[in-house]
Design an enzyme around this catalytic site. Structure first.
Site, PDB file in Angstrom:
ATOM      1  CG  HIS A  16       8.407  -0.882 -17.401  1.00  0.00           C
ATOM      2  ND1 HIS A  16       8.303   0.453 -17.774  1.00  0.00           N
ATOM      3  CD2 HIS A  16       8.667  -0.424 -16.149  1.00  0.00           C
ATOM      4  CE1 HIS A  16       8.289   1.136 -17.553  1.00  0.00           C
ATOM      5  NE2 HIS A  16       8.664   0.930 -16.226  1.00  0.00           N
TER       6      HIS A  16
ATOM      7  CB  ALA B 227      -1.043  -0.145   1.499  1.00  0.00           C
TER       8      ALA B 227
HETATM    9  P1  ADP Z   1       6.105   2.136  -4.405  1.00  0.00           P
HETATM   10  O1  ADP Z   1       6.898   3.366  -4.752  1.00  0.00           O
HETATM   11  O2  ADP Z   1       6.838   1.382  -5.179  1.00  0.00           O
HETATM   12  O3  ADP Z   1       4.769   1.858  -3.766  1.00  0.00           O
HETATM   13  P2  ADP Z   1       6.983   2.043  -1.334  1.00  0.00           P
HETATM   14  O4  ADP Z   1       8.106   2.012  -0.867  1.00  0.00           O
HETATM   15  O5  ADP Z   1       5.977   3.647  -1.206  1.00  0.00           O
HETATM   16  O6  ADP Z   1       7.075   1.450  -3.666  1.00  0.00           O
HETATM   17  O7  ADP Z   1       5.565   0.700  -1.193  1.00  0.00           O
HETATM   18  C1  ADP Z   1       6.056  -0.762  -1.338  1.00  0.00           C
HETATM   19  C2  ADP Z   1       4.897  -0.843   0.051  1.00  0.00           C
HETATM   20  O8  ADP Z   1       5.307  -2.674  -0.311  1.00  0.00           O
HETATM   21  C3  ADP Z   1       5.729  -0.574   1.448  1.00  0.00           C
HETATM   22  O9  ADP Z   1       3.852   0.788   1.561  1.00  0.00           O
HETATM   23  C4  ADP Z   1       5.747  -1.794   2.362  1.00  0.00           C
HETATM   24  O10 ADP Z   1       5.780  -1.806   3.545  1.00  0.00           O
HETATM   25  C5  ADP Z   1       5.169  -2.728   1.432  1.00  0.00           C
HETATM   26  N1  ADP Z   1       5.828  -4.248   1.872  1.00  0.00           N
HETATM   27  C6  ADP Z   1       7.565  -4.356   1.551  1.00  0.00           C
HETATM   28  N2  ADP Z   1       7.350  -5.999   1.890  1.00  0.00           N
HETATM   29  C7  ADP Z   1       6.048  -5.916   2.113  1.00  0.00           C
HETATM   30  C8  ADP Z   1       5.777  -7.529   2.505  1.00  0.00           C
HETATM   31  N3  ADP Z   1       6.229  -8.805   2.056  1.00  0.00           N
HETATM   32  N4  ADP Z   1       3.374  -8.154   2.073  1.00  0.00           N
HETATM   33  C9  ADP Z   1       3.334  -6.577   1.770  1.00  0.00           C
HETATM   34  N5  ADP Z   1       3.759  -5.979   2.021  1.00  0.00           N
HETATM   35  C10 ADP Z   1       4.763  -5.150   1.282  1.00  0.00           C
END
Ligand code: ADP
Length: 309
Positions: A172, A8
């Site tokens: 990409h 999220a």
């Molecule tokens: P982007 O700009 O690609 O959306 P972000 O760092 O804002 O990157 O979002 C990546 C999200 O993925 C973060 O909110 C993080 O908490 C979440 N995340 C990381 N590892 C896991 C996991 N194992 N399960 C679910 N969510 C995860």
């Protein structure tokens, strides 16, 4: 249609917001490693609903994804200072392993739509980890690069981007291939159309468009650190094609058994996307130089995936 979003962060929340604005989903469930973030994003997006389309938006654990027909995976970990690309990829692949074990447990019939970057490699990771048919595991790929290519050509020709049919293929990323030779506007080849409207495609025009498409993400990252709105809208567009079984042609990233002599590689090609996911893969006619560039792009992706998996 119930849509799950895992991760999220900026991309995950943007696709949730775009789904609400477009009225694509009846229910959206946001899942994140950080439940407070998922909750806050769900609440914020839900507050847009009265100004948009009726949608139930909530946060939850993996069990809340039960019954989802599409699950968008936008989870990932940020690069550590000094970390190389393969090590980051390894950590992201581990995240995907955990995520996909859960989505397989609760929603094995869902289509997995991959958004995390590098999207072609992460789609391959998801395909292998899930064991699902290739038609149901695909990534956003070059959907946005293709949109930028069509938009820029439309601007040059002074015609709607919808009337321009031109695709960005392969990775990409840096090795992507703009398929100029197969580009059309209306029913005309690009060069015929351009000559008729007095806007010839000179080398300078080609170079400018190529650079603008290829460097777009870099420019945005320089200004704001990352990109999210464009890809959020692109992902919502893909979900709509699935929901309405539109069989729309889009450049999404998926496994192909062979392209330009490279076998079993996951990359973007024009594909027919509908209710069952990727229904067809179209192999475009390319010039020699484009075919050579696509082979290099495919080879690089295959090699990276083999090193990682
Ligand atoms: P982007 O700009 O690609 O959306 P972000 O760092 O804002 O990157 O979002 C990546 C999200 O993925 C973060 O909110 C993080 O908490 C979440 N995340 C990381 N590892 C896991 C996991 N194992 N399960 C679910 N969510 C995860």
């Amino acid at each position: 249609m119930k849509v799950g979003i895992v991760g999220a962060g900026m991309v995950g929340s943007s696709v949730g917001f775009a789904l609400v604005l477009r009225g694509v989903a009846s229910e959206i469930v946001l899942v994140d490693h950080n439940p407070d973030l998922a909750q806050a994003q769900a609440e914020d997006i839900a507050h847009a609903v009265p100004f948009a389309q009726p949608t139930r938006v909530r946060a939850g654990g993996y069990d809340a994804l039960e019954g989802a027909e599409v699950i968008i995976i936008a989870a990932g970990v940020p690069q550590k200072p000094g970390e190389d690309r393969m090590s980051l990829l390894g950590r992201n692949a581990a995240v995907f392993g955990d995520v996909i074990a859960e989505t397989n447990r609760v929603a094995r019939d869902a289509i997995l739509l991959i958004a995390s970057n590098p999207v072609d490699i992460m789609t391959e990771v998801a395909l292998q980890a899930s064991g699902l048919p290739a038609a149901r595991v695909f990534g956003s790929g070059t959907i946005l690069d293709t949109a930028r290519f069509r938009y820029l050509l439309g601007q040059h020709l002074n015609v709607a981007a919808q009337s321009v049919h031109a695709y960005v293929l392969g990775e990409h990323g840096d090795s992507e291939v703009l398929a100029w030779s197969s580009a059309r506007s209306g029913c005309e080849t690009l060069t015929d159309f351009a000559d008729q409207v007095g806007a010839p495609i000179t080398d300078a025009v080609r170079q400018e468009v190529d650079q603008k498409v290829r460097r777009a993400a870099y420019r945005i990252i320089e200004g704001k650190g990352a990109t999210w709105y464009g890809i959020g809208a692109g992902l919502a567009r893909i979900v709509q094609a699935i929901r309405d079984d539109q069989r729309a042609v889009m450049t999404v990233s998926a496994r192909v058994s062979e392209i330009e002599g490279i076998h079993d590689v996951t990359l973007s090609l024009p594909r027919v996307v509908g209710r069952a996911g990727v229904a067809e893969t179209l192999i475009p006619h390319l010039s020699f130089a484009e075919a050579t560039a696509l082979r290099a792009s495919a080879g690089m992706l295959r090699e990276t995936a083999q090193k990682l998996l």
